[in-house]
Scaffold this motif. Structure first.
Motif, PDB file in Angstrom:
ATOM      1  N   SER A  10      45.834  52.314  34.617  1.00 19.78           N
ATOM      2  CA  SER A  10      44.456  51.791  34.725  1.00 19.78           C
ATOM      3  C   SER A  10      43.437  52.981  35.103  1.00 19.78           C
ATOM      4  CB  SER A  10      44.564  50.732  35.996  1.00 19.78           C
ATOM      5  OG  SER A  10      43.157  50.414  36.026  1.00 19.78           O
ATOM      6  N   ALA A 115      45.464  48.978  40.736  1.00 23.23           N
ATOM      7  CA  ALA A 115      45.121  47.831  39.655  1.00 23.23           C
ATOM      8  C   ALA A 115      45.613  46.660  39.910  1.00 23.23           C
ATOM      9  CB  ALA A 115      45.253  48.515  38.270  1.00 23.23           C
ATOM     10  N   ARG A 145      41.863  44.933  35.878  1.00 22.78           N
ATOM     11  CA  ARG A 145      42.092  45.838  34.763  1.00 22.78           C
ATOM     12  C   ARG A 145      40.779  45.591  33.769  1.00 22.78           C
ATOM     13  NH1 ARG A 145      46.224  48.522  33.498  1.00 22.78           N
ATOM     14  NH2 ARG A 145      47.574  48.583  35.059  1.00 22.78           N
ATOM     15  N   GLN A 148      39.888  42.545  31.858  1.00 26.38           N
ATOM     16  CA  GLN A 148      40.427  41.124  32.384  1.00 26.38           C
ATOM     17  C   GLN A 148      39.280  40.383  32.994  1.00 26.38           C
ATOM     18  OE1 GLN A 148      43.178  41.977  35.383  1.00 26.38           O
ATOM     19  NE2 GLN A 148      43.791  39.724  35.558  1.00 26.38           N
TER      20      GLN A 148
END
Length: 152
Positions: A10, A115, A145, A148
């Motif tokens: 990430s 993350a 993330r 997301q």
């Protein structure tokens, strides 16, 4: 202040840890944990003589090392570009979350950046975030993330 970054792929978590270190002058450590739990997860080689288990374990080991190199290189590039001092550590563990929690308690960190979801080894199939939040000895900064969506 001591800050630990749970290193995975990430870049948002990397950037957030670097920003916190730059803003606060924190001592930043990035920890990448190699997952050795695959041998327990896949069990015994039921295909006797085929070496399927050994081949798979060799593949996962090589993949773990490739992920380690890529994550560390990305982190180092970003931290150097930001002018932030850092330390990189690698650890080997059967459970990635156990290694993270051990480093937190032994290292005297005041905060952890990771993350969510956390993607390291077998933790992609477990709820690493819940395990860390339940037992962390410090503040935990969860970074969503890339791409997301927030929960509904």
């Amino acid at each position: 202040m001591k800050l630990l970054l749970a290193l995975d792929d990430s870049t948002r978590a990397m950037d957030e840890a670097i920003a916190i270190a730059a803003r606060t002058g924190a001592e930043l450590t990035a920890l990448f944990v190699l997952d050795t739990g695959w041998s327990v997860y896949i069990g015994s080689d039921f295909l006797l003589g085929s070496h399927a288990r050994g081949d798979f374990l060799e593949y996962t080991r090589d993949d773990e090392y490739a992920q380690e190199r890529a994550a560390i290189a990305a982190f180092e590039e970003r931290a150097r570009a930001a002018g932030v001092a850092f330390t990189v550590k690698s650890a080997t563990a059967g459970r990635v979350t156990e290694a993270l929690l051990a480093e937190l308690s032994e290292g005297g960190y005041q905060a952890l950046v990771m993350a969510t979801p956390f993607r390291r080894g077998l933790e992609v199939m477990r709820d690493a975030t819940a395990a860390v939040l339940k037992s962390a000895s410090c503040d935990v900064h969860l970074i969503r993330r890339e791409g997301q969506a927030p929960p509904a």
